[in-house]
Design a protein around this motif. Structure first.
Motif, short mmCIF file in Angstrom:
data_model
loop_
_atom_site.label_atom_id
_atom_site.label_comp_id
_atom_site.label_asym_id
_atom_site.label_seq_id
_atom_site.Cartn_x
_atom_site.Cartn_y
_atom_site.Cartn_z
N SER A 1 41.93 -61.28 46.64
CA SER A 1 40.62 -60.86 47.14
C SER A 1 40.33 -59.41 46.78
CB SER A 1 40.56 -61.03 48.66
OG SER A 1 40.63 -62.40 48.99
N ALA A 2 41.34 -58.56 46.81
CA ALA A 2 41.15 -57.16 46.45
C ALA A 2 40.80 -57.02 44.97
CB ALA A 2 42.41 -56.35 46.78
N LYS A 3 41.44 -57.81 44.12
CA LYS A 3 41.14 -57.76 42.68
C LYS A 3 39.71 -58.21 42.41
CE LYS A 3 45.90 -58.70 41.31
NZ LYS A 3 46.81 -59.70 40.73
N ILE A 4 39.29 -59.27 43.09
CA ILE A 4 37.92 -59.77 42.92
C ILE A 4 36.93 -58.73 43.43
CG2 ILE A 4 36.26 -61.54 43.60
CD1 ILE A 4 38.69 -63.46 43.85
N ASN A 5 37.23 -58.13 44.57
CA ASN A 5 36.35 -57.12 45.16
C ASN A 5 36.20 -55.92 44.24
OD1 ASN A 5 34.65 -56.08 47.13
ND2 ASN A 5 36.32 -55.06 48.20
N ASP A 6 37.28 -55.48 43.62
CA ASP A 6 37.20 -54.36 42.67
C ASP A 6 36.32 -54.71 41.48
OD1 ASP A 6 38.82 -52.77 44.24
OD2 ASP A 6 40.65 -53.23 43.12
N ALA A 7 36.48 -55.92 40.97
CA ALA A 7 35.66 -56.35 39.83
C ALA A 7 34.20 -56.47 40.25
CB ALA A 7 36.17 -57.68 39.30
N CYS A 8 33.95 -56.89 41.48
CA CYS A 8 32.58 -56.98 41.98
C CYS A 8 31.94 -55.59 42.04
CB CYS A 8 32.54 -57.62 43.36
SG CYS A 8 32.81 -59.39 43.35
N LYS A 9 32.69 -54.61 42.50
CA LYS A 9 32.17 -53.24 42.57
C LYS A 9 31.81 -52.73 41.18
CE LYS A 9 34.45 -51.87 46.83
NZ LYS A 9 35.46 -50.99 47.45
N ASN A 10 32.63 -53.08 40.19
CA ASN A 10 32.35 -52.66 38.81
C ASN A 10 31.08 -53.31 38.27
OD1 ASN A 10 34.61 -51.05 38.77
ND2 ASN A 10 35.89 -52.61 37.82
N ASN A 11 30.71 -54.47 38.83
CA ASN A 11 29.53 -55.20 38.38
C ASN A 11 28.35 -55.08 39.35
OD1 ASN A 11 30.22 -56.72 35.82
ND2 ASN A 11 31.98 -57.20 37.11
N ASN A 12 28.46 -54.17 40.31
CA ASN A 12 27.39 -53.89 41.27
C ASN A 12 26.94 -55.13 42.05
OD1 ASN A 12 27.30 -51.15 40.49
ND2 ASN A 12 26.04 -51.72 38.74
N ILE A 13 27.91 -55.87 42.54
CA ILE A 13 27.62 -57.02 43.40
C ILE A 13 28.65 -57.01 44.53
CG2 ILE A 13 29.06 -58.61 42.06
CD1 ILE A 13 27.01 -60.81 42.65
N GLN A 14 28.24 -57.50 45.67
CA GLN A 14 29.17 -57.58 46.79
C GLN A 14 29.98 -58.87 46.69
OE1 GLN A 14 26.98 -57.25 50.44
NE2 GLN A 14 27.08 -55.02 50.40
N TYR A 15 31.19 -58.82 47.21
CA TYR A 15 32.10 -59.97 47.21
C TYR A 15 31.45 -61.19 47.84
CZ TYR A 15 36.31 -62.69 48.28
OH TYR A 15 37.24 -63.69 48.39
N LYS A 16 30.82 -60.98 49.00
CA LYS A 16 30.21 -62.10 49.72
C LYS A 16 29.07 -62.71 48.92
CE LYS A 16 26.93 -59.44 52.38
NZ LYS A 16 26.18 -59.38 53.60
N ASP A 17 28.32 -61.87 48.20
CA ASP A 17 27.22 -62.38 47.38
C ASP A 17 27.74 -63.18 46.19
OD1 ASP A 17 25.43 -61.18 49.11
OD2 ASP A 17 25.31 -59.34 47.91
N LEU A 18 28.86 -62.74 45.63
CA LEU A 18 29.47 -63.48 44.52
C LEU A 18 29.90 -64.87 44.98
CD1 LEU A 18 30.76 -63.61 41.63
CD2 LEU A 18 32.85 -62.82 42.74
N ILE A 19 30.61 -64.93 46.09
CA ILE A 19 31.11 -66.22 46.59
C ILE A 19 29.94 -67.13 46.95
CG2 ILE A 19 32.47 -67.32 48.40
CD1 ILE A 19 34.12 -65.76 46.29
N ALA A 20 28.91 -66.58 47.59
CA ALA A 20 27.73 -67.37 47.96
C ALA A 20 27.02 -67.87 46.71
CB ALA A 20 26.79 -66.55 48.82
N GLY A 21 26.90 -67.02 45.69
CA GLY A 21 26.25 -67.43 44.45
C GLY A 21 27.01 -68.51 43.72
N LEU A 22 28.34 -68.42 43.74
CA LEU A 22 29.15 -69.47 43.12
C LEU A 22 28.95 -70.80 43.82
CD1 LEU A 22 32.49 -67.53 42.51
CD2 LEU A 22 30.84 -68.24 40.78
N LYS A 23 28.93 -70.78 45.14
CA LYS A 23 28.73 -72.02 45.89
C LYS A 23 27.33 -72.58 45.66
CE LYS A 23 32.09 -71.19 49.50
NZ LYS A 23 32.35 -70.99 50.91
N LYS A 24 26.33 -71.70 45.64
CA LYS A 24 24.95 -72.13 45.46
C LYS A 24 24.75 -72.79 44.09
CE LYS A 24 20.28 -70.27 45.10
NZ LYS A 24 19.51 -69.04 45.00
N ASN A 25 25.37 -72.22 43.06
CA ASN A 25 25.24 -72.76 41.70
C ASN A 25 26.28 -73.81 41.37
OD1 ASN A 25 22.99 -71.19 40.88
ND2 ASN A 25 24.33 -69.41 40.79
N LYS A 26 27.07 -74.20 42.38
CA LYS A 26 28.09 -75.25 42.24
C LYS A 26 29.08 -74.94 41.13
CE LYS A 26 25.13 -78.68 44.27
NZ LYS A 26 24.38 -79.88 44.13
N ILE A 27 29.49 -73.67 41.06
CA ILE A 27 30.54 -73.24 40.14
C ILE A 27 31.84 -73.28 40.94
CG2 ILE A 27 31.41 -71.38 38.70
CD1 ILE A 27 28.50 -70.45 38.39
#
Length: 74
Positions: free
Chosen positions: A23-49
């Motif tokens: 989770s820490a690795k994903i969170n660091d990568a999210c910060k580098n891409n200007n997105i929050q961890y929770k938004d990434l996970i929600a977007g993946l679920k929404k787009n069925k990835i």
């Protein structure tokens, strides 16, 4: 005798540590891409990835350009 008493507990703790590190690795990568961890996970679920967190952590560390592509596809 000792391993029989404590083996289960240590295996559970190792799993917990690995999940936190992923989770820490994903969170660091999210910060580098200007997105929050929770938004990434929600977007993946929404787009069925269907990528689990272990795979996402591996992509974030070893292939940051692929991770950026995933983020941009949301």
């Amino acid at each position: 005798m000792h391993t029989g008493q404590y083996g289960d507990d240590h295996r559970q703790r190792r799993g917990e540590r690995m999940r936190r590190m992923g989770s820490a690795k994903i969170n660091d990568a999210c910060k580098n891409n200007n997105i929050q961890y929770k938004d990434l996970i929600a977007g993946l679920k929404k787009n069925k990835i269907e990528l689990n967190r272990m795979v996402l952590a591996d992509i974030a560390v070893n292939n940051p350009e692929v991770f950026t592509t995933i983020v941009k596809s949301l």
